[in-house]
Design an enzyme around this catalytic site. Structure first.
Site, short mmCIF file in Angstrom:
data_model
loop_
_atom_site.label_atom_id
_atom_site.label_comp_id
_atom_site.label_asym_id
_atom_site.label_seq_id
_atom_site.Cartn_x
_atom_site.Cartn_y
_atom_site.Cartn_z
N LYS A 13 -53.82 -11.17 34.46
CA LYS A 13 -53.87 -10.55 33.13
C LYS A 13 -55.31 -10.22 32.73
O LYS A 13 -55.62 -9.11 32.30
CB LYS A 13 -53.23 -11.47 32.07
CG LYS A 13 -51.79 -11.85 32.37
CD LYS A 13 -51.18 -12.76 31.30
CE LYS A 13 -51.80 -14.13 31.19
NZ LYS A 13 -51.63 -14.99 32.36
N ARG A 155 -62.30 -23.63 37.17
CA ARG A 155 -61.85 -24.12 35.87
C ARG A 155 -61.13 -25.46 36.02
O ARG A 155 -60.38 -25.66 36.99
CB ARG A 155 -60.89 -23.09 35.24
CG ARG A 155 -61.59 -21.96 34.55
CD ARG A 155 -60.70 -20.81 34.15
NE ARG A 155 -59.41 -21.15 33.56
CZ ARG A 155 -58.54 -20.25 33.10
NH1 ARG A 155 -58.84 -18.95 33.17
NH2 ARG A 155 -57.39 -20.60 32.60
N ARG A 166 -49.11 -26.13 33.82
CA ARG A 166 -49.16 -24.80 33.19
C ARG A 166 -47.94 -23.96 33.57
O ARG A 166 -47.39 -23.24 32.75
CB ARG A 166 -50.45 -24.06 33.61
CG ARG A 166 -51.68 -24.62 32.89
CD ARG A 166 -52.94 -24.23 33.60
NE ARG A 166 -53.23 -22.82 33.52
CZ ARG A 166 -54.07 -22.19 34.35
NH1 ARG A 166 -54.66 -22.87 35.33
NH2 ARG A 166 -54.32 -20.92 34.21
P1 AP5 Z 1 -56.83 -13.72 36.36
O1 AP5 Z 1 -57.02 -12.30 35.95
O2 AP5 Z 1 -57.87 -14.72 36.04
O3 AP5 Z 1 -55.39 -14.24 35.86
P2 AP5 Z 1 -54.87 -14.52 34.40
O4 AP5 Z 1 -53.45 -14.06 34.36
O5 AP5 Z 1 -55.80 -13.98 33.37
O6 AP5 Z 1 -54.88 -16.11 34.45
P3 AP5 Z 1 -55.27 -17.25 33.41
O7 AP5 Z 1 -55.15 -18.52 34.20
O8 AP5 Z 1 -56.56 -17.00 32.72
O9 AP5 Z 1 -54.12 -17.13 32.41
P4 AP5 Z 1 -53.51 -18.26 31.64
O10 AP5 Z 1 -52.50 -17.49 30.86
O11 AP5 Z 1 -52.98 -19.42 32.37
O12 AP5 Z 1 -54.75 -18.92 30.89
P5 AP5 Z 1 -55.53 -18.55 29.58
O13 AP5 Z 1 -56.93 -18.36 29.92
O14 AP5 Z 1 -54.80 -17.48 28.81
O15 AP5 Z 1 -56.56 -13.71 37.94
C1 AP5 Z 1 -56.39 -14.93 38.65
C2 AP5 Z 1 -57.09 -14.83 40.02
O16 AP5 Z 1 -56.44 -13.83 40.79
C3 AP5 Z 1 -58.57 -14.40 39.93
O17 AP5 Z 1 -59.28 -15.13 40.91
C4 AP5 Z 1 -58.56 -12.90 40.27
O18 AP5 Z 1 -59.74 -12.50 40.92
C5 AP5 Z 1 -57.35 -12.81 41.21
N1 AP5 Z 1 -56.62 -11.54 41.07
C6 AP5 Z 1 -56.31 -10.91 39.89
N2 AP5 Z 1 -55.61 -9.78 40.16
C7 AP5 Z 1 -55.47 -9.72 41.52
C8 AP5 Z 1 -54.82 -8.80 42.42
N3 AP5 Z 1 -54.16 -7.72 41.96
N4 AP5 Z 1 -54.86 -9.08 43.72
C9 AP5 Z 1 -55.51 -10.17 44.19
N5 AP5 Z 1 -56.14 -11.08 43.41
C10 AP5 Z 1 -56.11 -10.86 42.08
O19 AP5 Z 1 -55.32 -19.90 28.75
C11 AP5 Z 1 -55.89 -21.12 29.15
C12 AP5 Z 1 -55.37 -22.23 28.27
O20 AP5 Z 1 -55.72 -22.00 26.90
C13 AP5 Z 1 -53.84 -22.41 28.24
O21 AP5 Z 1 -53.35 -23.15 29.34
C14 AP5 Z 1 -53.66 -23.13 26.90
O22 AP5 Z 1 -54.00 -24.48 27.00
C15 AP5 Z 1 -54.70 -22.44 26.01
N6 AP5 Z 1 -54.12 -21.29 25.33
C16 AP5 Z 1 -54.46 -19.98 25.53
N7 AP5 Z 1 -53.71 -19.18 24.75
C17 AP5 Z 1 -52.88 -19.99 24.05
C18 AP5 Z 1 -51.84 -19.77 23.12
N8 AP5 Z 1 -51.51 -18.51 22.75
N9 AP5 Z 1 -51.19 -20.83 22.60
C19 AP5 Z 1 -51.52 -22.09 22.95
N10 AP5 Z 1 -52.47 -22.38 23.86
C20 AP5 Z 1 -53.15 -21.34 24.41
#
Ligand code: AP5
Length: 209
Positions: A13, A155, A166
């Site tokens: 994402k 992370r 998660r």
């Molecule tokens: P990446 O783009 O980093 O993936 P992502 O979907 O953004 O993953 P996140 O882990 O950041 O999402 P998340 O929803 O778990 O965590 P968030 O930060 O929102 O890609 C991942 C990897 O794949 C990278 O290495 C990239 O290079 C690679 N990649 C990407 N695209 C690719 C492709 N097409 N091909 C190959 N490789 C690829 O949230 C973290 C924490 O915050 C949560 O767990 C929670 O505790 C809290 N939090 C956040 N929002 C809320 C909410 N709304 N409510 C409550 N708690 C919340």
């Protein structure tokens, strides 16, 4: 354009959002990034949420909703946004309807084994938050960010136990949002399993861009 990016942890994402901002010309707002910045700054919010995030659990709805409401009220989000990581629960989605309209919800569609490979090799810049991958998106200089030269790190919530939590939280609390938005006619599915370039193309096609 007001977009939500919905999908499992590690689906790509944030990576797609970083490219999509140049296509749809709206800011990328990631609740995960906002929380990580608060943790790095050791602010009151950061100190409150650190243990929750490291354990792979969700921050409470009240805190998260208030934070997003404030962020969307800023000038740069008036014309639209890509909201990445919010909403993550039905109460968050219902609250969002009280302070914003939506154009589309982009659902990242990809199998669990791909998610696990992406999270297992992710490296994130300590300074600017840019993501890399040890196999799929290598930095030019090992351990250093291409954008700002900052140090790359793993992370805390990418460790095995937190990833399992998660995924469990995603299935229980966030996946039901796909049905919620599909019923409203807002959901578009994007095949997020191919290369980054192809995912950008799939995204554009799904929105008719
Ligand atoms: P990446 O783009 O980093 O993936 P992502 O979907 O953004 O993953 P996140 O882990 O950041 O999402 P998340 O929803 O778990 O965590 P968030 O930060 O929102 O890609 C991942 C990897 O794949 C990278 O290495 C990239 O290079 C690679 N990649 C990407 N695209 C690719 C492709 N097409 N091909 C190959 N490789 C690829 O949230 C973290 C924490 O915050 C949560 O767990 C929670 O505790 C809290 N939090 C956040 N929002 C809320 C909410 N709304 N409510 C409550 N708690 C919340």
């Amino acid at each position: 354009m007001k977009l939500i990016f919905l999908g499992p942890p590690g689906a790509g994402k944030g990576t797609l959002a970083a490219r999509a901002v140049d296509i749809v010309k709206v800011p990328h707002i990631s609740t995960g990034n906002i929380f990580r910045e608060a943790i790095a700054a050791k602010s009151e919010l950061g100190l409150t949420v650190k243990a929750i995030i490291d354990a792979g659990k969700l921050v409470d709805d009240q805190t998260t909703i208030a934070l997003v409401r404030d962020r969307l009220a800023r000038d740069d989000a008036r014309g639209g946004y890509i909201l990445d990581g919010f909403p993550r629960t039905i109460p968050q989605a219902e609250a969002l309807e009280g302070f914003s309209t939506l154009d589309r919800v982009v659902n990242f569609d990809l199998p669990d084994e791909v998610v696990l490979k992406r999270l297992g090799g992710r490296r994130t810049c300590k300074h600017c938050g840019t993501n890399f991958h040890i196999l799929f998106d290598k930095p030019k200089r090992e351990g250093l960010c291409d954008s700002c030269g900052g140090e790359l790190y793993i992370r805390d919530d990418d460790k095995e136990e937190a990833v399992a939590k998660r995924l469990e939280v995603y299935r229980e609390q966030t996946a039901p949002l796909t049905g919620y938005y599909r019923k409203k006619g807002l959901l578009v599915d994007v095949d997020a399993s191919p290369s980054q370039e192809q995912v950008v193309e799939n995204f554009k096609k799904s929105l008719g861009l």
